[in-house]
Design a protein around this motif. Structure first.
Motif, short mmCIF file in Angstrom:
data_model
loop_
_atom_site.label_atom_id
_atom_site.label_comp_id
_atom_site.label_asym_id
_atom_site.label_seq_id
_atom_site.Cartn_x
_atom_site.Cartn_y
_atom_site.Cartn_z
N ARG A 12 0.84 -1.20 0.00
CA ARG A 12 0.00 0.00 0.00
C ARG A 12 0.88 1.24 0.00
O ARG A 12 1.93 1.27 0.65
N LEU A 13 0.42 2.27 -0.69
CA LEU A 13 1.11 3.55 -0.72
C LEU A 13 0.06 4.65 -0.61
O LEU A 13 -0.97 4.60 -1.30
N GLU A 66 4.43 14.12 1.66
CA GLU A 66 4.73 13.01 2.56
C GLU A 66 4.15 11.74 1.98
O GLU A 66 3.09 11.74 1.35
N VAL A 67 4.85 10.64 2.20
CA VAL A 67 4.49 9.36 1.63
C VAL A 67 4.41 8.33 2.75
O VAL A 67 5.31 8.27 3.60
N ASN A 79 9.39 11.82 3.87
CA ASN A 79 9.40 12.88 2.87
C ASN A 79 10.35 12.42 1.78
O ASN A 79 11.55 12.50 1.95
N LEU A 80 9.81 11.91 0.68
CA LEU A 80 10.64 11.28 -0.33
C LEU A 80 10.72 12.02 -1.65
O LEU A 80 11.62 11.78 -2.42
N LEU A 81 9.74 12.82 -1.94
CA LEU A 81 9.63 13.36 -3.28
C LEU A 81 10.69 14.43 -3.56
O LEU A 81 10.83 15.38 -2.80
N LEU A 106 8.07 4.93 -6.24
CA LEU A 106 8.05 5.64 -4.96
C LEU A 106 7.95 4.65 -3.81
O LEU A 106 8.65 4.76 -2.80
N TYR A 107 7.11 3.63 -3.96
CA TYR A 107 7.00 2.59 -2.94
C TYR A 107 8.35 1.90 -2.73
O TYR A 107 8.77 1.68 -1.59
#
Length: 164
Positions: free
Chosen positions: A68-69, A76-77, A95-97, A158-159
């Motif tokens: 799940r994402l 925020e992810v 915070n990945l982006l 992203l996951y």
């Protein structure tokens, strides 16, 4: 405010919340005419982004995925899996982006409305995989069929970054 649960009133896929009234505050920040909502516990120890922008899920397949994402408007992810990680956790909030990823994400949110995309294997396929992406955009368009794989790839990448 009084939130209805220990998750500060923010529902995420497969996240269980204690059903107890939790006092706190709602904070709304604005930048570039975009509002970002956060829920904060009364003691300030828990801060939760609250403006949901995208969810992605991957279930089944021969590998038995259960991923799940959740991506919030603020960038925020939150990712989770039914398999615990080496450190014993089930989910990660980060915070990945990058700026480039954030720009791409916001362009989709501005162009597309609320859409559900389903790239699941057809019913009856042995070890079938279910892939679903929900985008909660502010636009009015729907992604064209050739744009859908880009959205799925973006979410899956992203996951994977969460668990590197």
């Amino acid at each position: 405010v009084e939130f209805p649960d220990a998750c500060l009133g923010v529902a995420m896929q497969d996240v269980m919340c204690a059903q107890m009234v939790t006092p706190g505050r709602i904070i709304v920040l604005e930048a570039g005419e975009v509002q970002y909502e956060y829920h904060v516990s009364d003691d300030g120890m828990r801060i939760q982004p609250a403006t949901l922008a995208l969810t992605w899920s991957r279930d089944g397949g021969i590998a038995g995925f259960c991923d799940r994402l959740t991506v919030f408007l603020s960038g925020e992810v939150y990712g989770s899996s039914c398999r615990s990680q080496p450190d014993g956790t089930m989910g990660v909030l980060a915070n990945l982006l990058s700026i480039t990823e954030m720009d791409q994400f916001h362009s989709w949110l501005n162009e597309y409305g609320t859409v559900t995309l389903d790239a699941s294997d057809p019913q009856g396929v042995a070890d079938g995989m279910t892939l679903v992406l929900n985008l909660y955009g502010n636009g009015s368009a729907k992604p064209l069929k050739d744009a859908e794989p880009e959205l799925f790839t973006w979410a899956q990448t992203l996951y994977q970054k969460l668990y590197e």
